[in-house]
Design a protein around this motif. Structure first.
Motif, PDB file in Angstrom:
ATOM      1  N   VAL A  12      71.190  32.925  12.261  1.00 25.18           N
ATOM      2  CA  VAL A  12      70.068  31.577  12.585  1.00 25.18           C
ATOM      3  C   VAL A  12      70.581  30.766  11.291  1.00 25.18           C
ATOM      4  N   PHE A  13      71.450  29.837  11.961  1.00 28.89           N
ATOM      5  CA  PHE A  13      71.215  28.637  11.313  1.00 28.89           C
ATOM      6  C   PHE A  13      70.191  26.877  10.664  1.00 28.89           C
ATOM      7  N   GLY A  14      69.942  27.248   9.414  1.00 36.32           N
ATOM      8  CA  GLY A  14      69.402  26.208   9.533  1.00 36.32           C
ATOM      9  C   GLY A  14      67.807  26.637   8.088  1.00 36.32           C
ATOM     10  N   ARG A  15      67.243  25.268   8.202  1.00 35.65           N
ATOM     11  CA  ARG A  15      65.584  25.956   7.212  1.00 35.65           C
ATOM     12  C   ARG A  15      64.767  27.170   8.220  1.00 35.65           C
ATOM     13  N   ARG A  16      64.503  28.001   7.239  1.00 35.67           N
ATOM     14  CA  ARG A  16      63.872  28.733   7.342  1.00 35.67           C
ATOM     15  C   ARG A  16      63.842  29.730   9.014  1.00 35.67           C
ATOM     16  N   GLY A  20      63.053  31.459  13.430  1.00 35.47           N
ATOM     17  CA  GLY A  20      63.656  31.324  14.593  1.00 35.47           C
ATOM     18  C   GLY A  20      64.410  32.793  15.041  1.00 35.47           C
ATOM     19  N   VAL A  21      63.962  33.238  13.886  1.00 34.06           N
ATOM     20  CA  VAL A  21      64.161  35.386  14.633  1.00 34.06           C
ATOM     21  C   VAL A  21      63.261  35.907  15.147  1.00 34.06           C
ATOM     22  N   ASP A  22      62.303  35.607  14.140  1.00 35.24           N
ATOM     23  CA  ASP A  22      60.521  36.258  14.719  1.00 35.24           C
ATOM     24  C   ASP A  22      60.390  35.203  16.650  1.00 35.24           C
ATOM     25  N   ALA A  23      60.823  33.953  16.441  1.00 37.38           N
ATOM     26  CA  ALA A  23      60.113  33.056  17.768  1.00 37.38           C
ATOM     27  C   ALA A  23      61.482  33.703  18.803  1.00 37.38           C
ATOM     28  N   LEU A  24      62.561  34.167  18.249  1.00 39.80           N
ATOM     29  CA  LEU A  24      63.747  35.086  19.300  1.00 39.80           C
ATOM     30  C   LEU A  24      62.905  36.192  20.164  1.00 39.80           C
ATOM     31  N   GLU A  25      62.514  36.915  19.169  1.00 43.68           N
ATOM     32  CA  GLU A  25      62.147  37.891  19.164  1.00 43.68           C
ATOM     33  C   GLU A  25      60.397  38.803  19.869  1.00 43.68           C
ATOM     34  N   ASN A  26      59.986  36.770  19.809  1.00 44.29           N
ATOM     35  CA  ASN A  26      58.706  36.591  21.085  1.00 44.29           C
ATOM     36  C   ASN A  26      58.809  36.059  22.482  1.00 44.29           C
ATOM     37  N   GLY A  27      60.851  35.776  22.690  1.00 46.26           N
ATOM     38  CA  GLY A  27      60.299  35.186  23.726  1.00 46.26           C
ATOM     39  C   GLY A  27      61.370  33.757  23.994  1.00 46.26           C
ATOM     40  N   ALA A  28      61.478  33.440  22.692  1.00 41.63           N
ATOM     41  CA  ALA A  28      61.940  31.975  22.917  1.00 41.63           C
ATOM     42  C   ALA A  28      63.150  31.599  23.292  1.00 41.63           C
ATOM     43  N   THR A  29      63.402  30.976  23.966  1.00 37.00           N
ATOM     44  CA  THR A  29      65.266  30.030  23.966  1.00 37.00           C
ATOM     45  C   THR A  29      66.378  29.580  22.589  1.00 37.00           C
ATOM     46  N   ARG A  30      66.790  29.061  22.983  1.00 38.71           N
ATOM     47  CA  ARG A  30      67.691  28.589  22.200  1.00 38.71           C
ATOM     48  C   ARG A  30      67.929  27.390  22.003  1.00 38.71           C
ATOM     49  N   ARG A  34      66.149  24.314  18.916  1.00 44.29           N
ATOM     50  CA  ARG A  34      67.272  23.732  18.525  1.00 44.29           C
ATOM     51  C   ARG A  34      66.217  22.858  18.087  1.00 44.29           C
ATOM     52  N   LYS A  35      64.693  22.623  18.807  1.00 43.60           N
ATOM     53  CA  LYS A  35      64.496  21.491  18.968  1.00 43.60           C
ATOM     54  C   LYS A  35      63.301  21.626  18.044  1.00 43.60           C
ATOM     55  N   GLN A  36      63.779  22.396  17.112  1.00 42.17           N
ATOM     56  CA  GLN A  36      63.123  23.023  15.687  1.00 42.17           C
ATOM     57  C   GLN A  36      64.049  22.859  14.480  1.00 42.17           C
ATOM     58  N   GLY A  37      65.647  22.422  14.754  1.00 45.50           N
ATOM     59  CA  GLY A  37      66.594  21.799  13.739  1.00 45.50           C
ATOM     60  C   GLY A  37      67.071  23.507  13.751  1.00 45.50           C
ATOM     61  N   LEU A  38      66.643  24.576  14.324  1.00 44.71           N
ATOM     62  CA  LEU A  38      67.493  25.462  14.035  1.00 44.71           C
ATOM     63  C   LEU A  38      68.690  25.989  15.205  1.00 44.71           C
ATOM     64  N   THR A  39      69.329  26.988  14.427  1.00 45.10           N
ATOM     65  CA  THR A  39      70.388  27.077  15.227  1.00 45.10           C
ATOM     66  C   THR A  39      70.398  29.116  15.629  1.00 45.10           C
ATOM     67  N   PRO A  40      70.349  29.097  16.262  1.00 41.48           N
ATOM     68  CA  PRO A  40      70.910  30.651  16.843  1.00 41.48           C
ATOM     69  C   PRO A  40      72.361  30.909  16.841  1.00 41.48           C
ATOM     70  N   ALA A  41      73.090  31.446  15.837  1.00 41.74           N
ATOM     71  CA  ALA A  41      74.300  31.495  17.023  1.00 41.74           C
ATOM     72  C   ALA A  41      74.923  33.067  17.697  1.00 41.74           C
ATOM     73  N   VAL A  42      73.959  34.112  16.195  1.00 43.90           N
ATOM     74  CA  VAL A  42      74.036  35.644  16.897  1.00 43.90           C
ATOM     75  C   VAL A  42      72.355  35.749  17.140  1.00 43.90           C
ATOM     76  N   PRO A  78      74.306  38.127   7.811  1.00 42.17           N
ATOM     77  CA  PRO A  78      73.121  38.417   8.731  1.00 42.17           C
ATOM     78  C   PRO A  78      71.806  37.759   8.863  1.00 42.17           C
ATOM     79  N   THR A  79      71.111  36.213   8.873  1.00 46.24           N
ATOM     80  CA  THR A  79      69.495  36.264   9.070  1.00 46.24           C
ATOM     81  C   THR A  79      68.897  37.482   8.741  1.00 46.24           C
ATOM     82  N   SER A  80      68.957  38.844  10.210  1.00 48.22           N
ATOM     83  CA  SER A  80      68.432  39.824  10.184  1.00 48.22           C
ATOM     84  C   SER A  80      69.367  41.144  11.047  1.00 48.22           C
TER      85      SER A  80
END
Length: 415
Positions: A12-16, A20-30, A34-42, A78-80
């Protein structure tokens, strides 16, 4: 054994980015990220590449495949998650240890050649060996041998500017081969080439792989290229791996609508092989058996033709209904169509290569590498395979597990 192993990779690119990883694992979408200024690439990518395998990661632009390969070779952290190469966790290595893994175990082939224009072809092919500290005599020998492998013997003294695009890509491939690493990472290696040159390079890679047995992670956006090269393929979309499987598995059993729509226009004749669609013969006749047995088998199995097998399960020929009926009626010797007049095909032949034989022979007999009969392909089955997926219990999509040589024992007495 896995040469490359990736487990639950996130980038995940961007600050913190960990948030973003935690949010994705909890069901968040790309879109949410992006609304949070993060770009999940993988996102949550896991796969293993076994020794000697060509593993293709296929996806459209923005799917995350290039980010994925950069995490594999340690260019991106990797972020994670984790990546291991020959058991070494590259996500935990740094400094000289990481450089040693890249130098000694992994070589790269890039999309845009990455040749040094002021060095000769031979010097470019040997460049990785210079970095590794190999003496001049040995690196010249290894570079020369690698150039011979890719069809550029005698070009070592030329400059890159004198070569065509396809030839320059061959130099890039030779550089990876000269390095002597067991693992090759190829990032869109052929995508900058014209279609005919690209296919030639694919042929070259297939031939080299048969000879050298490298472990190759190959990135491409071209589905036909993926289907042609990959022992297994990972289909990526929006950072996630949608499906991993062989070309046949992905073509015949797509995991979801996205994959199904993606592969619907693939030329099945260049992906499926004789082994994928062959059927077990309804019955076979032993070479020592006569017309009475053949007649009985034909009546019981409602067939007009029988393969005739020798004791070692190689093909002696075919017998046809009218010849069997005539021999029974006249108490005469039964005519057997000799094997050299029968349409035979190797089990690894692609369907595109079967049509010429199928126009002359209504039944094709499939042989293994020892010329033993492993199945048959009626003409109607070949035509049906162009439009349908696998069927149950033989027919289009049947595999060699369905029709092993052990199943092909002559019926009714002696083999």
């Amino acid at each position: 054994m896995a040469s490359i192993s990736a487990e639950k990779l996130y980038k995940v690119f961007g600050r913190r980015p960990q948030r973003g990883v935690d949010a994705l694992e909890n069901g968040a979408t790309r879109a949410d990220l992006r609304k949070q200024g993060l770009t999940p690439a993988v996102i949550d990518a896991s796969f293993d590449v076994t020794d000697g395998e060509i593993f293709v990661v296929m996806g459209l632009s923005g799917s995350g495949k290039s980010t994925l390969i950069r995490m594999v070779n340690g260019l991106l952290e990797p972020t994670s998650g984790s990546v291991s190469i020959d058991g070494d966790d590259v996500t935990r290595l740094g400094g000289e240890k990481l450089r040693a893994v890249r130098r000694d175990k992994v070589s790269m082939v890039f999309q845009h050649f990455a040749l040094l224009p002021h060095r000769t072809v031979g010097e470019n092919a040997a460049y990785a060996l210079v970095i590794s500290g190999v003496n001049r005599s040995e690196r010249e020998q290894r570079a020369s041998r690698a150039l011979e492998m890719v069809g550029l013997g005698g070009w070592g003294g030329s400059m890159p500017g004198e070569l065509s695009g396809g030839m320059r890509q061959r130099v890039g491939l030779a550089r990876a081969l000269a390095s002597g690493t067991d693992i090759m990472l190829m990032d869109e290696a052929f995508s900058a080439l014209d279609p005919l040159i690209r296919r030639d390079m694919q042929d070259q890679l297939i031939e080299l792989q048969q000879e050298l047995g490298k472990t190759i992670l190959f990135i491409t956006h071209d589905l036909n290229e993926a289907m042609r090269l990959g022992d297994r393929i990972a289909m990526m979309r929006d950072g996630r791996i949608e499906q991993i499987g062989t070309a046949e598995e992905i073509l015949n059993d797509p995991v979801n609508n996205y994959v199904a729509e993606f592969v619907q226009d693939v030329d099945r004749t260049r992906v499926l092989t004789a082994a994928n669609i062959m059927e077990p013969p309804v019955a076979v006749l032993g070479a020592e058996q006569g017309p009475q047995t053949a007649h009985k088998l034909m009546r019981e199995h409602q067939t007009s033709v029988l393969p005739v097998l020798r004791r070692d399960r190689t093909l002696a020929g075919l017998v046809h209904e009218h010849d069997v009926a005539g021999a029974v009626r006249d108490s005469s010797e039964m005519r057997v169509q000799p094997a050299d007049q029968v349409g035979t095909v190797p089990q690894d032949a692609h369907l595109v290569d079967l049509f010429a034989s199928a126009t002359e022979h209504p039944l094709l007999v499939v042989l293994d590498e020892r010329d033993r009969v492993v199945g048959v392909i009626p003409r109607v089955t070949l035509l049906a395979a162009l439009h349908t997926g696998p069927s149950e219990g033989g027919g289009p999509g049947a595999t060699s597990e369905t029709t092993t040589t052990g199943d092909l024992q002559p019926t009714g007495g002696a083999a």
